[in-house]
Scaffold this motif. Structure first.
Motif, PDB file in Angstrom:
ATOM      1  N   SER A   1       0.830  -1.197   0.000  1.00  0.00           N
ATOM      2  CA  SER A   1       0.000   0.000   0.000  1.00  0.00           C
ATOM      3  C   SER A   1       0.871   1.255   0.000  1.00  0.00           C
ATOM      4  O   SER A   1       1.918   1.297   0.667  1.00  0.00           O
ATOM      5  CB  SER A   1      -0.915   0.012   1.232  1.00  0.00           C
ATOM      6  N   PRO A   2       0.463   2.284  -0.736  1.00  0.00           N
ATOM      7  CA  PRO A   2       1.258   3.521  -0.752  1.00  0.00           C
ATOM      8  C   PRO A   2       1.195   4.231   0.590  1.00  0.00           C
ATOM      9  O   PRO A   2       0.220   4.113   1.335  1.00  0.00           O
ATOM     10  CB  PRO A   2       0.575   4.352  -1.845  1.00  0.00           C
ATOM     11  N   TYR A   3       2.242   4.975   0.893  1.00  0.00           N
ATOM     12  CA  TYR A   3       2.305   5.732   2.139  1.00  0.00           C
ATOM     13  C   TYR A   3       1.522   7.040   1.984  1.00  0.00           C
ATOM     14  O   TYR A   3       1.660   7.745   0.984  1.00  0.00           O
ATOM     15  CB  TYR A   3       3.754   6.042   2.506  1.00  0.00           C
ATOM     16  N   ALA A   4       0.722   7.377   2.991  1.00  0.00           N
ATOM     17  CA  ALA A   4      -0.044   8.624   2.987  1.00  0.00           C
ATOM     18  C   ALA A   4      -0.281   9.075   4.421  1.00  0.00           C
ATOM     19  O   ALA A   4      -1.417   9.171   4.877  1.00  0.00           O
ATOM     20  CB  ALA A   4      -1.363   8.441   2.249  1.00  0.00           C
ATOM     21  N   PRO A   5       0.784   9.361   5.184  1.00  0.00           N
ATOM     22  CA  PRO A   5       0.624   9.683   6.610  1.00  0.00           C
ATOM     23  C   PRO A   5      -0.161  10.970   6.822  1.00  0.00           C
ATOM     24  O   PRO A   5      -0.021  11.925   6.063  1.00  0.00           O
ATOM     25  CB  PRO A   5       2.066   9.819   7.106  1.00  0.00           C
ATOM     26  N   SER A   6      -0.967  10.984   7.886  1.00  0.00           N
ATOM     27  CA  SER A   6      -1.814  12.141   8.182  1.00  0.00           C
ATOM     28  C   SER A   6      -1.267  13.020   9.296  1.00  0.00           C
ATOM     29  O   SER A   6      -1.416  14.241   9.251  1.00  0.00           O
ATOM     30  CB  SER A   6      -3.221  11.663   8.577  1.00  0.00           C
ATOM     31  N   SER A   7      -0.673  12.415  10.322  1.00  0.00           N
ATOM     32  CA  SER A   7      -0.236  13.156  11.502  1.00  0.00           C
ATOM     33  C   SER A   7       1.282  13.334  11.493  1.00  0.00           C
ATOM     34  O   SER A   7       1.998  12.623  10.788  1.00  0.00           O
ATOM     35  CB  SER A   7      -0.633  12.394  12.767  1.00  0.00           C
ATOM     36  N   PRO A   8       1.794  14.267  12.296  1.00  0.00           N
ATOM     37  CA  PRO A   8       3.251  14.370  12.428  1.00  0.00           C
ATOM     38  C   PRO A   8       3.885  13.055  12.887  1.00  0.00           C
ATOM     39  O   PRO A   8       4.965  12.686  12.418  1.00  0.00           O
ATOM     40  CB  PRO A   8       3.432  15.483  13.465  1.00  0.00           C
ATOM     41  N   TYR A   9       3.234  12.351  13.810  1.00  0.00           N
ATOM     42  CA  TYR A   9       3.758  11.050  14.238  1.00  0.00           C
ATOM     43  C   TYR A   9       3.859  10.088  13.065  1.00  0.00           C
ATOM     44  O   TYR A   9       4.908   9.467  12.833  1.00  0.00           O
ATOM     45  CB  TYR A   9       2.876  10.445  15.323  1.00  0.00           C
ATOM     46  N   ALA A  10       2.779   9.937  12.299  1.00  0.00           N
ATOM     47  CA  ALA A  10       2.791   9.006  11.169  1.00  0.00           C
ATOM     48  C   ALA A  10       3.838   9.413  10.142  1.00  0.00           C
ATOM     49  O   ALA A  10       4.528   8.554   9.559  1.00  0.00           O
ATOM     50  CB  ALA A  10       1.404   8.947  10.536  1.00  0.00           C
ATOM     51  N   ALA A  11       3.986  10.718   9.908  1.00  0.00           N
ATOM     52  CA  ALA A  11       4.995  11.185   8.957  1.00  0.00           C
ATOM     53  C   ALA A  11       6.402  10.850   9.429  1.00  0.00           C
ATOM     54  O   ALA A  11       7.279  10.479   8.634  1.00  0.00           O
ATOM     55  CB  ALA A  11       4.846  12.692   8.746  1.00  0.00           C
ATOM     56  N   SER A  12       6.635  10.968  10.733  1.00  0.00           N
ATOM     57  CA  SER A  12       7.967  10.656  11.261  1.00  0.00           C
ATOM     58  C   SER A  12       8.279   9.166  11.112  1.00  0.00           C
ATOM     59  O   SER A  12       9.409   8.788  10.800  1.00  0.00           O
ATOM     60  CB  SER A  12       8.059  11.074  12.731  1.00  0.00           C
ATOM     61  N   LYS A  13       7.280   8.319  11.333  1.00  0.00           N
ATOM     62  CA  LYS A  13       7.500   6.885  11.179  1.00  0.00           C
ATOM     63  C   LYS A  13       7.668   6.512   9.707  1.00  0.00           C
ATOM     64  O   LYS A  13       8.470   5.625   9.365  1.00  0.00           O
ATOM     65  CB  LYS A  13       6.348   6.107  11.805  1.00  0.00           C
ATOM     66  N   ALA A  14       6.936   7.165   8.819  1.00  0.00           N
ATOM     67  CA  ALA A  14       7.107   6.921   7.387  1.00  0.00           C
ATOM     68  C   ALA A  14       8.520   7.289   6.943  1.00  0.00           C
ATOM     69  O   ALA A  14       9.161   6.554   6.179  1.00  0.00           O
ATOM     70  CB  ALA A  14       6.067   7.715   6.596  1.00  0.00           C
ATOM     71  N   ALA A  15       8.999   8.433   7.416  1.00  0.00           N
ATOM     72  CA  ALA A  15      10.363   8.847   7.073  1.00  0.00           C
ATOM     73  C   ALA A  15      11.382   7.833   7.571  1.00  0.00           C
ATOM     74  O   ALA A  15      12.339   7.487   6.856  1.00  0.00           O
ATOM     75  CB  ALA A  15      10.644  10.224   7.674  1.00  0.00           C
ATOM     76  N   ALA A  16      11.187   7.337   8.794  1.00  0.00           N
ATOM     77  CA  ALA A  16      12.105   6.346   9.340  1.00  0.00           C
ATOM     78  C   ALA A  16      12.061   5.053   8.527  1.00  0.00           C
ATOM     79  O   ALA A  16      13.105   4.430   8.259  1.00  0.00           O
ATOM     80  CB  ALA A  16      11.766   6.070  10.802  1.00  0.00           C
ATOM     81  N   ASP A  17      10.861   4.626   8.115  1.00  0.00           N
ATOM     82  CA  ASP A  17      10.741   3.435   7.271  1.00  0.00           C
ATOM     83  C   ASP A  17      11.566   3.599   5.994  1.00  0.00           C
ATOM     84  O   ASP A  17      12.280   2.684   5.567  1.00  0.00           O
ATOM     85  CB  ASP A  17       9.279   3.198   6.874  1.00  0.00           C
ATOM     86  N   HIS A  18      11.448   4.764   5.370  1.00  0.00           N
ATOM     87  CA  HIS A  18      12.167   5.004   4.118  1.00  0.00           C
ATOM     88  C   HIS A  18      13.680   5.013   4.339  1.00  0.00           C
ATOM     89  O   HIS A  18      14.446   4.521   3.488  1.00  0.00           O
ATOM     90  CB  HIS A  18      11.710   6.324   3.501  1.00  0.00           C
ATOM     91  N   LEU A  19      14.119   5.554   5.467  1.00  0.00           N
ATOM     92  CA  LEU A  19      15.545   5.525   5.770  1.00  0.00           C
ATOM     93  C   LEU A  19      16.053   4.087   5.880  1.00  0.00           C
ATOM     94  O   LEU A  19      17.111   3.742   5.341  1.00  0.00           O
ATOM     95  CB  LEU A  19      15.824   6.268   7.081  1.00  0.00           C
ATOM     96  N   VAL A  20      15.313   3.250   6.579  1.00  0.00           N
ATOM     97  CA  VAL A  20      15.735   1.857   6.763  1.00  0.00           C
ATOM     98  C   VAL A  20      15.833   1.151   5.415  1.00  0.00           C
ATOM     99  O   VAL A  20      16.816   0.446   5.137  1.00  0.00           O
ATOM    100  CB  VAL A  20      14.753   1.127   7.700  1.00  0.00           C
TER     101      VAL A  20
END
Length: 376
Positions: free
Chosen positions: A151-170
């Protein structure tokens, strides 16, 4: 195996640490800063175990992380340390980004150097397991199929965006540098030792103390619920047997609206701990202003982990709620000091504080103080 568990004094991290330390052949090292949500009480059962070590420190301290990896000869990092509450991320987004994104970056850099120090043969035994959330995918409509790993990433909150960014880094550290990684995205957890700002413990404790139980909006937002002990089993399995570079959804297959869930908790408490006045705890339910950007529904398709690794949740939602309520009823030694001294149930996430800057958050403008190592 020799594990480093970041955030191991938190809710999910402590459940995982307790599980892994049951095996005397495992070495379990917990690194936790002991912020507001970390509790040494959650690790009390591990006190005195020869295969367990606790270190109080910050994942952003590269020197500390590198020395722990080398000194303990760590072969598996399971990264759970994070600012994890959506409401707090709305109030203090810069602090959340610093911990969840920059902290992950520091860990990846230290892990890469550590992995490269191994012999070629030993490198195959190393894993960096990044633990994430279903919130990175955004939200679902009532009839939409559940999120898959594609599923494509589409974070709504600052928390979700921070976790999405971390996922992409990994994933980038795997693709660019070859670091052996696995990722997991989980649904909402419940169970023992959960910090009382979250919906289920907040509902239980507010009911027991006779204060209002807040429901955001109409209470129609839907979440999938996963018992933390099921989650811990899945994390251990993925760390041990997951495919390098793969991602696994971990869910409880137990979707429920917030209002239905809270009403169920109230009804269970009516049976187990009746209010002295004879009134139902449902009378304490109060509808409050909705959370900004509140996602409508989360749901995870877990067919991948079930088919590939043979994992499936063992707790139904009803059984998990019973277990959770029983634990809070029997363990006021753990939660009462938190309610009295650290978090009394106040509402968060209404943007009452100015969005964060380095000035607002001293940890961003100067190196955080690292507490001395604590042994148990």
């Amino acid at each position: 195996m020799k594990y480093l568990i970041t955030g191991g004094a938190g809710f999910i991290g402590s459940a995982l640490s307790r599980l892994l330390a049951e095996n005397p052949e495992n070495r379990v090292v917990v690194l936790d800063k002991l912020t507001y949500a970390g509790s040494m009480g959650s690790l009390r059962s591990l006190k005195g175990k020869s295969n367990f070590r606790f270190v109080c420190g910050d994942i952003r301290d590269r020197s500390l992380v590198s020395s722990l990896l080398a000194d303990e000869e760590i072969t598996t990092i399971i990264h759970l340390a994070a600012e994890s509450h959506v409401d707090r991320s709305i109030d203090s987004p810069a602090l959340v980004m610093d911990t969840n994104v920059m902290g992950t970056l520091v860990l990846l850099e230290a892990a890469l150097a550590h992995w490269r120090s191994f012999s070629t043969a030993a490198r195959g035994n190393f894993r960096f397991h990044h633990v994430s959330t279903d919130e990175v995918f955004g939200d679902l409509g009532p009839a939409d199929p559940c999120f898959t790993e594609q599923s494509p990433y589409a974070p709504s909150s600052p928390y979700a965006a921070s976790k999405a960014a971390a996922d992409h880094l990994v994933r980038a550290w795997h693709r660019t540098y070859g670091l052996p990684v696995v990722l997991t995205n989980c649904s909402n957890n419940h169970g023992p030792f959960q910090f009382p700002e979250k919906l289920i413990p907040l509902t239980i404790l507010n009911a027991l103390q006779g204060v209002s139980i807040p429901i955001y909006g109409t209470g129609g937002n839907v979440r999938d619920w996963l018992h933390v002990e099921d989650h811990a089993r899945a994390l251990a399995l993925v760390a041990r047997s997951g495919r390098i570079g793969a991602s696994y959804n971990i869910g409880g297959e137990a979707e429920c609206s917030n209002l239905t869930l809270v009403e169920s908790i109230c009804d269970t408490l009516d049976r187990k701990k009746p209010d002295p006045s004879g009134r139902s705890y449902r009378n304490l339910i109060t509808f409050v202003t909705d959370r900004p950007g509140h996602d409508r529904r989360y749901g995870l398709d877990i067919s991948n982990i079930r088919t590939e690794l043979g994992w499936t949740p063992t707790y139904t939602l009803n059984a998990g709620i019973e277990n959770t309520i029983d634990w809070y009823l029997q363990n006021s030694w753990w939660w009462q000091p938190i309610r009295d001294e650290r978090y009394g149930g106040e509402r968060l996430g209404l943007e009452q504080t100015r969005p964060g800057t380095a000035k607002d958050h001293p940890s961003l403008s100067a190196k955080a103080t690292i507490l001395p190592e604590m042994q148990m």
